[in-house]
Design a protein around this motif. Sequence first.
Motif, PDB file in Angstrom:
ATOM      1  N   THR A 111       4.697  -2.337  -5.041  1.00 57.33           N
ATOM      2  CA  THR A 111       3.436  -1.628  -4.819  1.00 57.33           C
ATOM      3  C   THR A 111       3.648  -0.391  -3.965  1.00 57.33           C
ATOM      4  OG1 THR A 111       2.212  -3.717  -4.952  1.00 57.33           O
ATOM      5  CG2 THR A 111       1.083  -1.849  -3.929  1.00 57.33           C
ATOM      6  N   VAL A 112       4.397  -0.556  -2.877  1.00 58.99           N
ATOM      7  CA  VAL A 112       4.640   0.540  -1.935  1.00 58.99           C
ATOM      8  C   VAL A 112       6.030   1.134  -2.114  1.00 58.99           C
ATOM      9  CG1 VAL A 112       4.753   1.143   0.522  1.00 58.99           C
ATOM     10  CG2 VAL A 112       3.012  -0.464  -0.283  1.00 58.99           C
ATOM     11  N   VAL A 113       7.003   0.295  -2.447  1.00 59.86           N
ATOM     12  CA  VAL A 113       8.385   0.762  -2.591  1.00 59.86           C
ATOM     13  C   VAL A 113       8.930   0.439  -3.978  1.00 59.86           C
ATOM     14  CG1 VAL A 113       8.896   0.623  -0.124  1.00 59.86           C
ATOM     15  CG2 VAL A 113       9.288  -1.378  -1.575  1.00 59.86           C
ATOM     16  N   ASP A 172      13.368   2.699  -1.206  1.00 62.49           N
ATOM     17  CA  ASP A 172      12.653   3.977  -1.169  1.00 62.49           C
ATOM     18  C   ASP A 172      11.177   3.783  -1.515  1.00 62.49           C
ATOM     19  OD1 ASP A 172      15.067   5.250  -0.679  1.00 62.49           O
ATOM     20  OD2 ASP A 172      15.430   5.680  -2.805  1.00 62.49           O
ATOM     21  N   PRO A 173      10.289   4.521  -0.843  1.00 61.61           N
ATOM     22  CA  PRO A 173       8.865   4.433  -1.184  1.00 61.61           C
ATOM     23  C   PRO A 173       8.565   5.178  -2.475  1.00 61.61           C
ATOM     24  CG  PRO A 173       9.194   6.127   0.471  1.00 61.61           C
ATOM     25  CD  PRO A 173      10.538   5.472   0.259  1.00 61.61           C
ATOM     26  N   TRP A 174       7.523   4.759  -3.170  1.00 60.82           N
ATOM     27  CA  TRP A 174       7.028   5.556  -4.284  1.00 60.82           C
ATOM     28  C   TRP A 174       6.552   6.906  -3.734  1.00 60.82           C
ATOM     29  CZ3 TRP A 174       8.258   3.876  -8.926  1.00 60.82           C
ATOM     30  CH2 TRP A 174       8.309   2.512  -9.191  1.00 60.82           C
ATOM     31  N   PRO A 175       6.573   7.975  -4.534  1.00 60.24           N
ATOM     32  CA  PRO A 175       6.258   9.314  -4.016  1.00 60.24           C
ATOM     33  C   PRO A 175       4.906   9.441  -3.320  1.00 60.24           C
ATOM     34  CG  PRO A 175       7.274   9.485  -6.183  1.00 60.24           C
ATOM     35  CD  PRO A 175       7.025   8.023  -5.949  1.00 60.24           C
ATOM     36  N   ASP A 176       3.937   8.640  -3.717  1.00 60.65           N
ATOM     37  CA  ASP A 176       2.591   8.740  -3.143  1.00 60.65           C
ATOM     38  C   ASP A 176       2.369   7.819  -1.952  1.00 60.65           C
ATOM     39  OD1 ASP A 176       1.137   6.023  -4.268  1.00 60.65           O
ATOM     40  OD2 ASP A 176       2.607   6.815  -5.677  1.00 60.65           O
ATOM     41  N   ALA A 177       3.344   6.944  -1.640  1.00 63.78           N
ATOM     42  CA  ALA A 177       3.092   5.846  -0.712  1.00 63.78           C
ATOM     43  C   ALA A 177       2.838   6.305   0.724  1.00 63.78           C
ATOM     44  CB  ALA A 177       4.249   4.850  -0.746  1.00 63.78           C
ATOM     45  N   VAL A 178       3.702   7.145   1.256  1.00 62.57           N
ATOM     46  CA  VAL A 178       3.568   7.531   2.667  1.00 62.57           C
ATOM     47  C   VAL A 178       2.254   8.265   2.904  1.00 62.57           C
ATOM     48  CG1 VAL A 178       4.543   8.918   4.526  1.00 62.57           C
ATOM     49  CG2 VAL A 178       6.062   7.566   3.058  1.00 62.57           C
ATOM     50  N   ALA A 179       1.977   9.255   2.072  1.00 61.71           N
ATOM     51  CA  ALA A 179       0.741  10.031   2.242  1.00 61.71           C
ATOM     52  C   ALA A 179      -0.486   9.165   1.966  1.00 61.71           C
ATOM     53  CB  ALA A 179       0.754  11.242   1.315  1.00 61.71           C
ATOM     54  N   GLY A 180      -0.393   8.298   0.948  1.00 63.01           N
ATOM     55  CA  GLY A 180      -1.533   7.463   0.600  1.00 63.01           C
ATOM     56  C   GLY A 180      -1.893   6.486   1.698  1.00 63.01           C
ATOM     57  N   SER A 215       3.070  -9.240   2.723  1.00 65.21           N
ATOM     58  CA  SER A 215       4.276  -9.272   1.907  1.00 65.21           C
ATOM     59  C   SER A 215       5.044 -10.557   2.141  1.00 65.21           C
ATOM     60  CB  SER A 215       5.162  -8.076   2.270  1.00 65.21           C
ATOM     61  OG  SER A 215       6.436  -8.172   1.664  1.00 65.21           O
ATOM     62  N   ASN A 216       5.878 -10.908   1.185  1.00 66.44           N
ATOM     63  CA  ASN A 216       6.782 -12.032   1.374  1.00 66.44           C
ATOM     64  C   ASN A 216       8.011 -11.637   2.178  1.00 66.44           C
ATOM     65  OD1 ASN A 216       5.326 -14.098   0.063  1.00 66.44           O
ATOM     66  ND2 ASN A 216       5.996 -13.383  -1.935  1.00 66.44           N
ATOM     67  N   GLY A 217       8.157 -10.351   2.464  1.00 69.92           N
ATOM     68  CA  GLY A 217       9.276  -9.889   3.269  1.00 69.92           C
ATOM     69  C   GLY A 217       9.137 -10.311   4.722  1.00 69.92           C
ATOM     70  N   ASN A 218      10.263 -10.640   5.359  1.00 72.28           N
ATOM     71  CA  ASN A 218      10.224 -11.025   6.763  1.00 72.28           C
ATOM     72  C   ASN A 218      10.023  -9.809   7.659  1.00 72.28           C
ATOM     73  OD1 ASN A 218      13.142 -11.327   5.535  1.00 72.28           O
ATOM     74  ND2 ASN A 218      13.424 -10.450   7.586  1.00 72.28           N
ATOM     75  N   VAL A 219       9.700 -10.067   8.923  1.00 75.63           N
ATOM     76  CA  VAL A 219       9.284  -9.001   9.835  1.00 75.63           C
ATOM     77  C   VAL A 219      10.369  -7.954  10.014  1.00 75.63           C
ATOM     78  CG1 VAL A 219       8.584  -8.489  12.205  1.00 75.63           C
ATOM     79  CG2 VAL A 219       7.627 -10.475  11.033  1.00 75.63           C
ATOM     80  N   SER A 220      11.604  -8.361  10.279  1.00 72.73           N
ATOM     81  CA  SER A 220      12.664  -7.378  10.512  1.00 72.73           C
ATOM     82  C   SER A 220      12.907  -6.518   9.277  1.00 72.73           C
ATOM     83  CB  SER A 220      13.959  -8.071  10.953  1.00 72.73           C
ATOM     84  OG  SER A 220      14.438  -8.952   9.944  1.00 72.73           O
ATOM     85  N   LEU A 221      12.809  -7.131   8.101  1.00 70.11           N
ATOM     86  CA  LEU A 221      12.950  -6.381   6.851  1.00 70.11           C
ATOM     87  C   LEU A 221      11.854  -5.322   6.736  1.00 70.11           C
ATOM     88  CD1 LEU A 221      13.530  -8.032   3.350  1.00 70.11           C
ATOM     89  CD2 LEU A 221      12.102  -6.034   3.647  1.00 70.11           C
ATOM     90  N   MET A 222      10.612  -5.725   6.995  1.00 71.60           N
ATOM     91  CA  MET A 222       9.486  -4.804   6.886  1.00 71.60           C
ATOM     92  C   MET A 222       9.587  -3.664   7.887  1.00 71.60           C
ATOM     93  SD  MET A 222       7.251  -5.672   4.492  1.00 71.60           S
ATOM     94  CE  MET A 222       8.686  -5.985   3.459  1.00 71.60           C
ATOM     95  N   ILE A 223      10.048  -3.965   9.100  1.00 73.78           N
ATOM     96  CA  ILE A 223      10.192  -2.929  10.122  1.00 73.78           C
ATOM     97  C   ILE A 223      11.275  -1.931   9.721  1.00 73.78           C
ATOM     98  CG2 ILE A 223      10.944  -2.494  12.494  1.00 73.78           C
ATOM     99  CD1 ILE A 223       9.520  -5.081  13.293  1.00 73.78           C
ATOM    100  N   ALA A 250      11.512   4.633   5.660  1.00 77.57           N
ATOM    101  CA  ALA A 250      10.686   5.320   4.664  1.00 77.57           C
ATOM    102  C   ALA A 250       9.584   6.179   5.280  1.00 77.57           C
ATOM    103  CB  ALA A 250      10.062   4.288   3.726  1.00 77.57           C
ATOM    104  N   GLY A 251       9.301   5.984   6.562  1.00 78.11           N
ATOM    105  CA  GLY A 251       8.218   6.716   7.189  1.00 78.11           C
ATOM    106  C   GLY A 251       6.853   6.105   6.941  1.00 78.11           C
ATOM    107  N   LEU A 252       6.830   4.791   6.696  1.00 79.97           N
ATOM    108  CA  LEU A 252       5.571   4.079   6.485  1.00 79.97           C
ATOM    109  C   LEU A 252       5.020   3.614   7.830  1.00 79.97           C
ATOM    110  CD1 LEU A 252       6.867   1.861   3.550  1.00 79.97           C
ATOM    111  CD2 LEU A 252       5.257   3.771   3.310  1.00 79.97           C
TER     112      LEU A 252
END
Length: 243
Positions: free
Chosen positions: A19-21, A111-119, A133-141, A147-149
């Motif tokens: 969705t985001v990446v 990598d984020p999708w091109p619209d993700a950071v601005a969106g 997300s199913n991703g763990n905290v350290s992964l998400m951070i 990515a600049g999210l």
Amino acid sequence: MTEPAVRRPKALAFDVFGTVVDWRTSIARESAEFLARIGRPDIDPHDFADQWRRRYMPAMATVSSGQRGFVKLDILHREMLEAVLLDRDIDVSTLDPAMLADWTDAWHRLDPWPDAVAGIARLRAAFPVVTLSNGNVSLMIDMARRAGLVWDAILGAEYARAYKPQPAAYLATADALAVEPHDVCLVAAHHSDLAAARGCGLMTAYIDRPMEYGGARAFDADAAQHWEYRADSLTALAEQLGC
């Protein structure tokens, strides 16, 4: 007859992978380098990425079914990587453990999708935005910093100690935000995820990502419903929500 206006959510919770990446392109790029290092440049890196991801739901199901206790997604990703390598007749015991750890951490470098950071930045100006997300905290951070999210909180599976589509993952997120489930809108590119969220009372926003699987039809396309919001980018969703 005009359709009734959609109620405005109080918070937005985001699925992240797909969705985001752009996990497929990112994992294929990184895997190509690792496959070359182990002398297997003949393996198609996009197919390798697909095979790795294909083990995602079955691996989480072992936790959700109670076959094993909750473990972080990083651990499952490492186990899935080793399974894919074994399927290709690659003896994992001969590989450098540090390299395997770095290969597993490719999921931290998507990598984020091109619209993700601005969106997300636009949406965050009007709503709390959190991960679901199913991703763990350290992964998400790690992913967010690279990515600049910018998120207001990292929630989801590790916080809830439950993987989606288990109800606890959705309900714990609403509880953490101190709002009712119907005040949270899940933003996701996956119909099955949205359907599970709706079953828990959440609002839904579908983001169309036709290239998530390289243009192939999504595995859950038949689960499509009429979601409260639908857009082809996060910036388009921000427009719909008046951000």
